[in-house]
Design a protein around this motif. Structure first.
Motif, PDB file in Angstrom:
ATOM      1  N   VAL A 201       0.845  -1.191   0.000  1.00 15.61           N
ATOM      2  CA  VAL A 201       0.000   0.000   0.000  1.00 15.61           C
ATOM      3  C   VAL A 201       0.882   1.243   0.000  1.00 15.61           C
ATOM      4  CG1 VAL A 201      -1.854  -1.183   1.209  1.00 15.61           C
ATOM      5  CG2 VAL A 201      -0.146   0.079   2.521  1.00 15.61           C
ATOM      6  N   SER A 202       0.301   2.350  -0.451  1.00 12.54           N
ATOM      7  CA  SER A 202       1.055   3.602  -0.518  1.00 12.54           C
ATOM      8  C   SER A 202       1.396   4.101   0.884  1.00 12.54           C
ATOM      9  CB  SER A 202       0.240   4.657  -1.280  1.00 12.54           C
ATOM     10  OG  SER A 202      -1.028   4.824  -0.679  1.00 12.54           O
ATOM     11  N   LYS A 203       2.408   4.956   0.962  1.00 14.70           N
ATOM     12  CA  LYS A 203       2.980   5.330   2.256  1.00 14.70           C
ATOM     13  C   LYS A 203       2.024   6.102   3.158  1.00 14.70           C
ATOM     14  CE  LYS A 203       5.165   9.516   0.345  1.00 14.70           C
ATOM     15  NZ  LYS A 203       6.459  10.196   0.129  1.00 14.70           N
ATOM     16  N   ASN A 204       1.041   6.789   2.568  1.00 14.01           N
ATOM     17  CA  ASN A 204       0.103   7.554   3.387  1.00 14.01           C
ATOM     18  C   ASN A 204      -1.195   6.804   3.668  1.00 14.01           C
ATOM     19  OD1 ASN A 204       1.626   9.975   3.739  1.00 14.01           O
ATOM     20  ND2 ASN A 204       1.242  10.438   1.584  1.00 14.01           N
ATOM     21  N   ALA A 205      -1.205   5.511   3.361  1.00 19.93           N
ATOM     22  CA  ALA A 205      -2.422   4.723   3.583  1.00 19.93           C
ATOM     23  C   ALA A 205      -2.105   3.418   4.314  1.00 19.93           C
ATOM     24  CB  ALA A 205      -3.112   4.434   2.258  1.00 19.93           C
ATOM     25  N   PRO A 206      -1.436   3.488   5.455  1.00 16.95           N
ATOM     26  CA  PRO A 206      -1.074   2.253   6.162  1.00 16.95           C
ATOM     27  C   PRO A 206      -2.278   1.469   6.664  1.00 16.95           C
ATOM     28  CG  PRO A 206      -0.699   4.158   7.566  1.00 16.95           C
ATOM     29  CD  PRO A 206      -1.002   4.692   6.196  1.00 16.95           C
ATOM     30  N   ASN A 207      -3.415   2.148   6.830  1.00 16.16           N
ATOM     31  CA  ASN A 207      -4.585   1.461   7.362  1.00 16.16           C
ATOM     32  C   ASN A 207      -5.462   0.836   6.286  1.00 16.16           C
ATOM     33  OD1 ASN A 207      -3.761   2.258   9.897  1.00 16.16           O
ATOM     34  ND2 ASN A 207      -5.101   4.047   9.964  1.00 16.16           N
ATOM     35  N   LYS A 208      -5.026   0.963   5.011  1.00 16.60           N
ATOM     36  CA  LYS A 208      -5.803   0.343   3.933  1.00 16.60           C
ATOM     37  C   LYS A 208      -5.780  -1.174   4.041  1.00 16.60           C
ATOM     38  CE  LYS A 208      -5.842   2.258  -0.136  1.00 16.60           C
ATOM     39  NZ  LYS A 208      -7.294   2.470  -0.401  1.00 16.60           N
ATOM     40  N   ARG A 209      -4.652  -1.725   4.453  1.00 18.09           N
ATOM     41  CA  ARG A 209      -4.524  -3.172   4.640  1.00 18.09           C
ATOM     42  C   ARG A 209      -3.915  -3.427   6.015  1.00 18.09           C
ATOM     43  NH1 ARG A 209      -4.702  -6.410  -0.173  1.00 18.09           N
ATOM     44  NH2 ARG A 209      -4.178  -8.112   1.232  1.00 18.09           N
TER      45      ARG A 209
END
Length: 308
Positions: A201-209
């Motif tokens: 996941v992209s660096k600003n979306a750690p909570n996506k997965r």
């Protein structure tokens, strides 16, 4: 493919009886011999649904599934609840779609032959998507709305019926299961083809997965379901005319109550001795039905607990 189907099911919050979610997952991957599927098949819901339909009356004009009998427009809510018909199998799969349910509800509201609406319920709940909106339709209906539970009025289904003017239940019917859940899976070994999926996941979306092997990852999912549960509990409290504290402490805490105990707790208003037929006959003789005030419901609940 099966992993992707399960991931899609587990990516959304559910307000449903746990055993039914397990059955939905098994049916989605065609594991039709799974014990959860067999348990659902043998729980008697098919017979209950046919019996209820036979008592509801003639098909109401302009509806897919609603019926009318002696001025009472009966709207069935049978089976797991999904947001849209497009999500259902071509055969319907024994589920109910909220978009079709809302269309039938509006048709009953517009039908001059319908004096009041009765939600006829036997549902374990379903996906939380759009449940709040449909529950609001029930709460704001210009025509009085009652509910009768023939089997289960649980989770998302209870969210809906808690907004009715009154709730009657069969002596053995169950209501409750107030709560929200999401699932997840962790791949610990390669699959049968020797592959292991890795998502970046992209660096600003750690909570996506979120990593469900960690306490932090599980806390992210818990925060989501807890927030939806707060909305659920607030709606039930408003609909039943009690405080949120009463819902949290006395309305099953995620479990279910049947018959008399459900009425004593304030989750329903009466056990209908003659079942659905009795509920329709009783409502057909009434000229109006008004929503309880919080004070009236609190007094009734106090009397029930005191055995008065």
């Amino acid at each position: 493919m099966n992993d992707r189907i399960l991931a899609a099911i587990r990516s959304v919050p559910w307000a449903i009886m746990p055993g039914y979610l397990e059955a939905i997952e098994a049916m989605a991957i065609r594991a039709l011999d799974h014990p959860a599927v067999q348990a659902v098949a043998e729980d008697g819901h098919v017979e209950r649904h046919f019996e209820a339909i036979a008592q509801m009356g003639e098909r109401a004009a302009g509806t897919r599934s609603a019926a009318i009998r002696d001025g009472v427009g009966a709207l069935p809510i049978f089976g797991p609840i999904l947001p849209r018909a497009a999500m259902m199998s071509p055969s319907g799969g024994g589920a109910v779609a909220l978009d079709l349910l809302a269309a039938d509800f509006r048709a009953l509201q517009a039908d001059p032959a319908v004096r009041m609406i009765l939600l006829v319920v036997d549902s374990p709940g379903g996906v939380t998507t759009d449940i709040a909106q449909f529950a609001r339709m029930v709460a704001q209906s210009p025509k009085p709305v009652s509910a009768h539970v023939t089997g289960m009025g649980c989770s998302a289904a209870y969210w809906i019926i808690s907004q009715a003017n009154q709730i009657s239940i069969d002596a053995t019917a169950m209501v409750g299961s107030i709560g929200v859940m999401m699932g997840g899976s962790i791949q610990e070994n390669p699959d049968q083809a020797g592959r292991r999926e890795i998502a970046i996941v992209s660096k600003n979306a750690p909570n996506k997965r979120p990593d469900l092997t960690t306490e932090e990852g599980r806390a992210i999912i818990s925060g989501t379901v807890d927030a939806i549960e707060d909305v659920f509990i607030a709606a039930v409290a408003r609909g039943r005319g009690v405080t949120e504290a009463v819902v949290r402490s006395d309305f099953g805490q995620g479990g279910v109550l049947a018959g008399g105990p459900a009425v004593k707790a304030g989750m329903a208003d009466r056990v209908e001795a003659d079942g659905l037929d009795g509920a329709i006959r009783r409502l057909s003789t009434r000229t109006s039905s008004t929503r309880r005030t919080a004070a009236e419901n609190t007094l009734k609940l106090a009397h029930a607990r005191a055995g008065l």
